[in-house]
Design an enzyme around this catalytic site. Structure first.
Site, PDB file in Angstrom:
ATOM      1  N   LYS A  15      -9.292 -12.169   2.565  1.00  0.00           N
ATOM      2  CA  LYS A  15     -10.555 -11.461   2.816  1.00  0.00           C
ATOM      3  C   LYS A  15     -10.740 -10.271   1.881  1.00  0.00           C
ATOM      4  O   LYS A  15     -11.858  -9.978   1.477  1.00  0.00           O
ATOM      5  CB  LYS A  15     -10.691 -11.053   4.283  1.00  0.00           C
ATOM      6  CG  LYS A  15      -9.628 -10.120   4.784  1.00  0.00           C
ATOM      7  CD  LYS A  15      -9.815  -9.840   6.264  1.00  0.00           C
ATOM      8  CE  LYS A  15      -8.832  -8.796   6.774  1.00  0.00           C
ATOM      9  NZ  LYS A  15      -7.410  -9.032   6.443  1.00  0.00           N
ATOM     10  N   ARG A  90     -10.927  -3.837  13.638  1.00  0.00           N
ATOM     11  CA  ARG A  90      -9.757  -4.618  14.028  1.00  0.00           C
ATOM     12  C   ARG A  90      -9.551  -4.615  15.533  1.00  0.00           C
ATOM     13  O   ARG A  90      -8.646  -5.290  16.032  1.00  0.00           O
ATOM     14  CB  ARG A  90      -8.519  -4.038  13.371  1.00  0.00           C
ATOM     15  CG  ARG A  90      -8.089  -4.752  12.083  1.00  0.00           C
ATOM     16  CD  ARG A  90      -6.877  -4.006  11.577  1.00  0.00           C
ATOM     17  NE  ARG A  90      -5.998  -4.728  10.725  1.00  0.00           N
ATOM     18  CZ  ARG A  90      -6.011  -4.647   9.399  1.00  0.00           C
ATOM     19  NH1 ARG A  90      -6.947  -3.975   8.789  1.00  0.00           N
ATOM     20  NH2 ARG A  90      -5.098  -5.274   8.691  1.00  0.00           N
ATOM     21  N   ARG A 129       3.143 -12.528  -1.716  1.00  0.00           N
ATOM     22  CA  ARG A 129       2.129 -11.594  -2.233  1.00  0.00           C
ATOM     23  C   ARG A 129       2.781 -10.366  -2.870  1.00  0.00           C
ATOM     24  O   ARG A 129       3.736  -9.803  -2.343  1.00  0.00           O
ATOM     25  CB  ARG A 129       1.206 -11.148  -1.081  1.00  0.00           C
ATOM     26  CG  ARG A 129       0.183 -10.110  -1.499  1.00  0.00           C
ATOM     27  CD  ARG A 129      -0.947 -10.022  -0.541  1.00  0.00           C
ATOM     28  NE  ARG A 129      -0.610  -9.259   0.666  1.00  0.00           N
ATOM     29  CZ  ARG A 129      -1.497  -8.958   1.599  1.00  0.00           C
ATOM     30  NH1 ARG A 129      -2.745  -9.371   1.489  1.00  0.00           N
ATOM     31  NH2 ARG A 129      -1.144  -8.280   2.673  1.00  0.00           N
ATOM     32  N   ARG A 156       4.467  -5.295  -0.657  1.00  0.00           N
ATOM     33  CA  ARG A 156       4.066  -4.289   0.317  1.00  0.00           C
ATOM     34  C   ARG A 156       5.131  -4.242   1.409  1.00  0.00           C
ATOM     35  O   ARG A 156       5.624  -5.283   1.830  1.00  0.00           O
ATOM     36  CB  ARG A 156       2.717  -4.680   0.947  1.00  0.00           C
ATOM     37  CG  ARG A 156       1.533  -4.158   0.194  1.00  0.00           C
ATOM     38  CD  ARG A 156       0.241  -4.694   0.714  1.00  0.00           C
ATOM     39  NE  ARG A 156       0.050  -4.593   2.166  1.00  0.00           N
ATOM     40  CZ  ARG A 156      -1.117  -4.812   2.761  1.00  0.00           C
ATOM     41  NH1 ARG A 156      -2.184  -5.141   2.048  1.00  0.00           N
ATOM     42  NH2 ARG A 156      -1.234  -4.717   4.056  1.00  0.00           N
ATOM     43  N   ARG A 167       2.429  -8.429  12.440  1.00  0.00           N
ATOM     44  CA  ARG A 167       1.007  -8.242  12.096  1.00  0.00           C
ATOM     45  C   ARG A 167       0.180  -9.416  12.599  1.00  0.00           C
ATOM     46  O   ARG A 167      -0.947  -9.242  13.064  1.00  0.00           O
ATOM     47  CB  ARG A 167       0.849  -8.082  10.582  1.00  0.00           C
ATOM     48  CG  ARG A 167       1.346  -6.728  10.099  1.00  0.00           C
ATOM     49  CD  ARG A 167       1.518  -6.697   8.611  1.00  0.00           C
ATOM     50  NE  ARG A 167       0.249  -6.759   7.899  1.00  0.00           N
ATOM     51  CZ  ARG A 167       0.118  -7.220   6.657  1.00  0.00           C
ATOM     52  NH1 ARG A 167       1.173  -7.678   6.001  1.00  0.00           N
ATOM     53  NH2 ARG A 167      -1.055  -7.236   6.082  1.00  0.00           N
TER      54      ARG A 167
END
Ligand code: AMP
Length: 221
Positions: A15, A90, A129, A156, A167
């Site tokens: 996104k 969120r 990622r 990250r 998450r």
């Protein structure tokens, strides 16, 4: 009439990439609450530093703090032609606060896009990622070592396997209800985010344009 888009979806759905591209192409402001928080941590902002432990653990930052950040950003003149929100809202409390804000500023209706991707694929994507230490851009795959800007690519902290699971769990419990909050609106759309990014981009553009013209049709009537 401004084009106001919310890009929803689980972590790793793509996104952020789609929100960035769409905002750039349409000359809209992109507001990513995750980027704002990471930037503020780099600048040693005390409130953001207090939120860092929560972020590193994969949890959500306090609603009041995030709502204040977004309200301030949306109040600036560069948000007037329209905006793309990435990573906000969120929680249902954040979605309600955004509705109140939009009602106060008499803004155009929100177009809500859910970028849907199966969980297995999300875990795979997040594990590989990397982001640039310099400019914060996303890079795909573990093979690359440096960004186009010359910055070093790093993982990250919250893309670590155990944190990713946390998450995704938080997404299910806190953020999925936000989709239900929006689902019945005529401007709610779902795009299949498991497709190649160019395909997602194409479908997403068509959906947003379709929702926007449906909206202006409603207004003209
Ligand atoms: P993101 O880059 O969007 O994945 O955000 C990274 C982290 O920042 C999240 O895991 C949360 O800890 C925090 N965060 C970002 N946006 C929000 C939000 N709208 N509400 C609460 N926490 C947020």
């Amino acid at each position: 009439m401004g084009l106001n888009v919310i890009m929803m979806g689980p972590p790793g759905a793509g996104k952020g990439t789609q929100a960035g591209r769409f905002a750039r192409e349409r000359g809209l402001l992109k507001i990513s609450t995750g980027d704002i928080l990471r930037e503020a941590i780099k600048e040693k902002n005390p409130t953001a530093l207090a939120a860092q432990a929560q972020m590193d653990r994969g949890g959500l930052v306090d609603d009041a703090m995030i709502i204040a950040i977004v309200a301030e950003r949306l109040g600036r003149p560069d948000a007037r032609p329209g905006f793309v929100l990435d990573g906000f809202p969120r929680t249902v409390a954040q979605a309600r606060a955004l509705d109140e804000l939009m009602a106060r500023t008499a803004n155009s209706p929100l177009i809500v896009i859910d970028v849907a991707v199966p969980e297995q694929e999300l875990v795979r994507r997040l594990g590989s990622r990397r982001i640039c230490r310099g400019c914060g851009a996303n890079a795909d795959g573990v093979a690359a070592t440096s960004c186009g800007c010359g910055g070093e690519l790093i993982q990250r902290t919250d893309d670590d396997q155990s944190v990713v699971r946390e998450r995704l769990k938080i997404y299910q419990t806190s953020t999925k209800p936000v989709l239900e909050y929006y689902r019945e609106r005529p401007t709610f759309r779902v795009v299949n985010g498991a497709q190649p990014p160019e395909r997602v981009a194409h479908e997403l553009d068509t959906m947003i344009d379709d929702a926007a013209s449906a909206m202006s049709g409603e207004r003209a009537r």
